[in-house]
Design a protein around this motif. Structure first.
Motif, PDB file in Angstrom:
ATOM      1  N   GLN A 143     -13.467  93.940 -59.069  1.00 15.91           N
ATOM      2  CA  GLN A 143     -13.633  94.804 -58.062  1.00 15.91           C
ATOM      3  C   GLN A 143     -13.517  96.798 -59.111  1.00 15.91           C
ATOM      4  OE1 GLN A 143     -14.076  95.338 -54.679  1.00 15.91           O
ATOM      5  NE2 GLN A 143     -15.796  94.118 -56.045  1.00 15.91           N
TER       6      GLN A 143
ATOM      7  N   LEU B 122     -20.378  98.787 -53.340  1.00 18.05           N
ATOM      8  CA  LEU B 122     -20.631  98.599 -51.778  1.00 18.05           C
ATOM      9  C   LEU B 122     -19.459  99.429 -51.385  1.00 18.05           C
ATOM     10  CD1 LEU B 122     -21.383  95.103 -50.770  1.00 18.05           C
ATOM     11  CD2 LEU B 122     -23.112  97.034 -50.976  1.00 18.05           C
TER      12      LEU B 122
ATOM     13  N   ASN C  18     -32.969  94.065 -56.623  1.00 17.46           N
ATOM     14  CA  ASN C  18     -32.736  92.705 -55.583  1.00 17.46           C
ATOM     15  C   ASN C  18     -32.969  92.990 -53.608  1.00 17.46           C
ATOM     16  OD1 ASN C  18     -31.138  91.007 -54.525  1.00 17.46           O
ATOM     17  ND2 ASN C  18     -29.083  91.624 -54.838  1.00 17.46           N
TER      18      ASN C  18
ATOM     19  N   GLY D 133     -15.601  98.416 -55.723  1.00 14.84           N
ATOM     20  CA  GLY D 133     -17.003  97.919 -56.056  1.00 14.84           C
ATOM     21  C   GLY D 133     -18.173  98.583 -55.653  1.00 14.84           C
TER      22      GLY D 133
ATOM     23  N   CYS E  25     -32.911 100.485 -54.725  1.00 13.33           N
ATOM     24  CA  CYS E  25     -31.965  99.636 -55.428  1.00 13.33           C
ATOM     25  C   CYS E  25     -32.932  99.559 -56.224  1.00 13.33           C
ATOM     26  CB  CYS E  25     -32.280  98.393 -54.641  1.00 13.33           C
ATOM     27  SG  CYS E  25     -30.964  96.830 -54.962  1.00 13.33           S
TER      28      CYS E  25
ATOM     29  N   ILE F  69     -26.926  98.718 -60.007  1.00  8.76           N
ATOM     30  CA  ILE F  69     -25.700  97.713 -60.473  1.00  8.76           C
ATOM     31  C   ILE F  69     -26.607  96.336 -62.053  1.00  8.76           C
ATOM     32  CG2 ILE F  69     -26.492  96.023 -58.305  1.00  8.76           C
ATOM     33  CD1 ILE F  69     -22.990  95.707 -58.575  1.00  8.76           C
ATOM     34  N   HIS F  70     -28.026  96.878 -61.604  1.00  8.16           N
ATOM     35  CA  HIS F  70     -27.966  95.938 -62.358  1.00  8.16           C
ATOM     36  C   HIS F  70     -29.303  95.913 -63.124  1.00  8.16           C
ATOM     37  CE1 HIS F  70     -27.645  91.925 -59.198  1.00  8.16           C
ATOM     38  NE2 HIS F  70     -28.383  93.209 -58.530  1.00  8.16           N
TER      39      HIS F  70
ATOM     40  N   ALA G 199     -25.312  86.605 -56.441  1.00  8.97           N
ATOM     41  CA  ALA G 199     -25.112  86.662 -57.811  1.00  8.97           C
ATOM     42  C   ALA G 199     -23.621  87.304 -58.679  1.00  8.97           C
ATOM     43  CB  ALA G 199     -25.662  88.511 -57.247  1.00  8.97           C
TER      44      ALA G 199
ATOM     45  N   SER H 275     -20.045  94.818 -63.334  1.00  9.77           N
ATOM     46  CA  SER H 275     -19.933  93.129 -62.493  1.00  9.77           C
ATOM     47  C   SER H 275     -20.716  92.262 -62.741  1.00  9.77           C
ATOM     48  CB  SER H 275     -19.076  93.624 -61.344  1.00  9.77           C
ATOM     49  OG  SER H 275     -20.792  94.139 -61.076  1.00  9.77           O
ATOM     50  N   LYS H 276     -22.069  93.184 -62.469  1.00 11.72           N
ATOM     51  CA  LYS H 276     -23.000  91.668 -62.999  1.00 11.72           C
ATOM     52  C   LYS H 276     -23.069  91.374 -64.144  1.00 11.72           C
ATOM     53  CE  LYS H 276     -23.793  92.071 -58.417  1.00 11.72           C
ATOM     54  NZ  LYS H 276     -23.525  90.948 -57.611  1.00 11.72           N
TER      55      LYS H 276
ATOM     56  N   PHE I 166     -26.224  96.505 -47.581  1.00 14.08           N
ATOM     57  CA  PHE I 166     -27.081  97.566 -47.032  1.00 14.08           C
ATOM     58  C   PHE I 166     -26.839  98.078 -45.600  1.00 14.08           C
ATOM     59  CE2 PHE I 166     -29.780  97.757 -51.408  1.00 14.08           C
ATOM     60  CZ  PHE I 166     -28.519  98.593 -51.908  1.00 14.08           C
TER      61      PHE I 166
ATOM     62  N   ASP J 279     -28.607 103.115 -56.151  1.00 15.08           N
ATOM     63  CA  ASP J 279     -27.843 101.737 -56.785  1.00 15.08           C
ATOM     64  C   ASP J 279     -27.788 100.885 -57.948  1.00 15.08           C
ATOM     65  OD1 ASP J 279     -26.447  99.828 -57.034  1.00 15.08           O
ATOM     66  OD2 ASP J 279     -26.861  98.741 -54.963  1.00 15.08           O
TER      67      ASP J 279
HETATM   68  C1  LIG Z   1     -27.912  95.750 -55.048  1.00 16.47           C
HETATM   69  C2  LIG Z   1     -26.191  95.157 -55.159  1.00 16.47           C
HETATM   70  N1  LIG Z   1     -25.999  95.939 -54.776  1.00 16.47           N
HETATM   71  C3  LIG Z   1     -23.988  96.190 -55.152  1.00 16.47           C
HETATM   72  C4  LIG Z   1     -23.743  94.612 -54.938  1.00 16.47           C
HETATM   73  C5  LIG Z   1     -21.805  94.977 -55.327  1.00 16.47           C
HETATM   74  O1  LIG Z   1     -21.827  95.542 -55.441  1.00 16.47           O
HETATM   75  P1  LIG Z   1     -20.008  95.502 -55.526  1.00 16.47           P
HETATM   76  O2  LIG Z   1     -19.389  94.249 -55.905  1.00 16.47           O
HETATM   77  O3  LIG Z   1     -19.915  96.129 -57.073  1.00 16.47           O
HETATM   78  O4  LIG Z   1     -19.538  95.608 -54.638  1.00 16.47           O
HETATM   79  C6  LIG Z   1     -24.761  93.827 -55.410  1.00 16.47           C
HETATM   80  C7  LIG Z   1     -23.808  92.250 -55.475  1.00 16.47           C
HETATM   81  O5  LIG Z   1     -25.139  91.498 -55.663  1.00 16.47           O
HETATM   82  C8  LIG Z   1     -25.850  93.916 -55.744  1.00 16.47           C
HETATM   83  O6  LIG Z   1     -27.046  93.473 -55.595  1.00 16.47           O
END
Ligand SMILES: Cc1ncc(COP(=O)(O)O)c(C=O)c1O
Length: 397
Positions: free
Chosen positions: A247, A100, A176, A98, A172, A206-207, A40, A238-239, A127, A204
């Motif tokens: 990072q 994660l 994703n 990140g 999430c 992130i998206h 991604a 990041s996305k 996860f 989470d």
């Molecule tokens: C839902 C989700 N969480 C976390 C991450 C990873 O994030 P990071 O690279 O910031 O650890 C991704 C990456 O694809 C993701 O889709």
């Protein structure tokens, strides 16, 4: 200057996972020129204010140990406000390399070995690994698939959250790989069930900037205090701006006691030290690049329309699960005649398209693929031409 999303950047030999990591991951030869639609990240340049800010920082010429600045938290606060209508206290913001890393710290902070962590499968597969690596137990609360759409199974969630070992839920949102953007009603129900059973929610998000009209992302931070004080939210540029290699992400913890526990875990895992370029990029992105997100979403909407129409007219055996957010497309191959176990090989070796196999996200994902649509439209067209030839080869066998 606006980004030209039609321009194909040359990423080969930059050590990027998506292109240079592909032959090893999919066991193909570099000369086969398999095209990547997995990992991604996006085959788009990042916005110029970010590269300008990074150049300016490079010109300084000294890159020693750096503290997380107030600017970092202010940029996160202002982004959450202008894009997600959320008022957060700058004190609640933490840096994490990140998402994660942040999730791992939160698992360490808010549970102990042997505790259960709930995930809604099919879901982003790391996860599973971080739960197991921290010696916690994965508890699955599978999503329910209804007519090309996924819903939360609340009855099962009630059962799973009421088990005494269950301590955390990793949510999430946007989801994703299935592309759901959870509604206020859904989040409130999750919140009610989790508060009742003393489950901390790790949301989470992130998206969360990548949402298709008319859907709206609602951050868990917008729920009433009773829910959000038992929650942690994870966001990142990041996305949205293609900065994963820098990072740098942010963790939002509204509750002071939880902040203290989180800080202890982050200190234990030595993840408090910021990357000097990551911080510059995050601040430039959140302060100056709002219009980029709208332009990006307009382009991704065109790509999505192309895939939707192409499947309808040329691949009636495949079904697109309409995404509400993310550039990750979840496509059902269960009626394609290809055995679920052969699907990855068929895609990478016959069609020469590298995708994420649905089964990686949990057993419920078998027979699906996840296709990353964040690339110039010409790439997507090439992918579906290759897929058509691959199906024709199968027919003519
Ligand atoms: C839902 C989700 N969480 C976390 C991450 C990873 O994030 P990071 O690279 O910031 O650890 C991704 C990456 O694809 C993701 O889709």
């Amino acid at each position: 200057m606006p980004v030209n999303f039609d321009k194909m950047p040359d990423r080969l030999n930059t050590n990027c996972v998506k292109w240079d990591g592909l032959p090893n991951m999919f066991k193909v030869k570099a000369e086969d020129e398999v095209l990547p639609f997995w990992v991604a990240d996006m085959d788009f340049d990042c916005p110029q204010p970010i590269t300008d800010a990074l150049r300016e920082r490079v010109n300084h010429g000294i890159f020693g140990y750096t503290r997380v600045s107030d600017h970092f938290s202010q940029s996160v606060v202002s982004w959450m406000n202008k894009r997600h209508g959320s008022w957060i206290d700058p004190k609640s913001v933490r840096f994490s390399p990140g998402v994660l890393h942040g999730l791992t710290n939160a698992i360490l902070a808010f549970s102990k070995k042997g505790d259960g962590v709930i995930i809604m499968t099919p879901v982003y597969y790391p996860f599973n690994s971080i739960i197991k690596d921290t010696e916690r137990e994965v508890i699955e609360n599978p999503l329910i698939e209804i007519n090309g759409h996924y819903e939360i199974d609340y009855e099962d969630l009630k059962k799973k959250t009421s088990q005494s070992k269950a301590k955390l839920l990793i949510l999430c949102n946007p989801h994703n790989p299935v592309g759901r953007v959870y509604t206020q009603a859904e989040l409130t129900k999750i919140g009610e069930i989790c508060v009742l059973n003393k489950i901390t929610v790790l949301s989470d998000e992130i998206h969360s900037d990548l949402i298709y009209a008319p859907y709206k992302h609602l951050t868990y931070m917008n729920l009433p205090g009773v829910y959000k004080n038992k929650a942690v939210v994870f966001i990142s540029p990041s996305k949205t701006f293609n900065l994963a290699g820098l990072q740098t992400s942010a963790v939002i913890l509204p509750d002071e006691t939880m902040r203290q526990a989180y800080d202890k875990a982050a200190s234990l895992t030595r993840t408090t030290g910021i990357n000097v370029f990551g911080e510059v990029a995050l601040c430039a992105a959140y302060d100056q690049c709002e219009s980029y997100v709208d332009e990006l979403m307009a382009y991704l909407t065109i790509n999505l329309a192309y895939v939707r129409e192409t499947l309808r007219s040329r691949f009636p055996q495949l079904t697109l699960f309409e995404p509400e957010g993310t550039y990750l497309l979840w496509i059902d191959f269960r009626k394609s005649g290809i055995d679920e176990k052969e699907l990855l090989h068929f895609m990478s070796h016959t069609a020469r398209i590298a995708i994420d196999d649905g089964s990686w996200f949990g057993s419920q994902g078998s027979g699906f693929i996840r296709l990353n649509s964040a690339c110039p439209l010409s790439q997507l067209k090439e992918a579906f031409d290759r897929l058509e030839s691959a199906f024709n080869q199968l027919k003519n066998k």
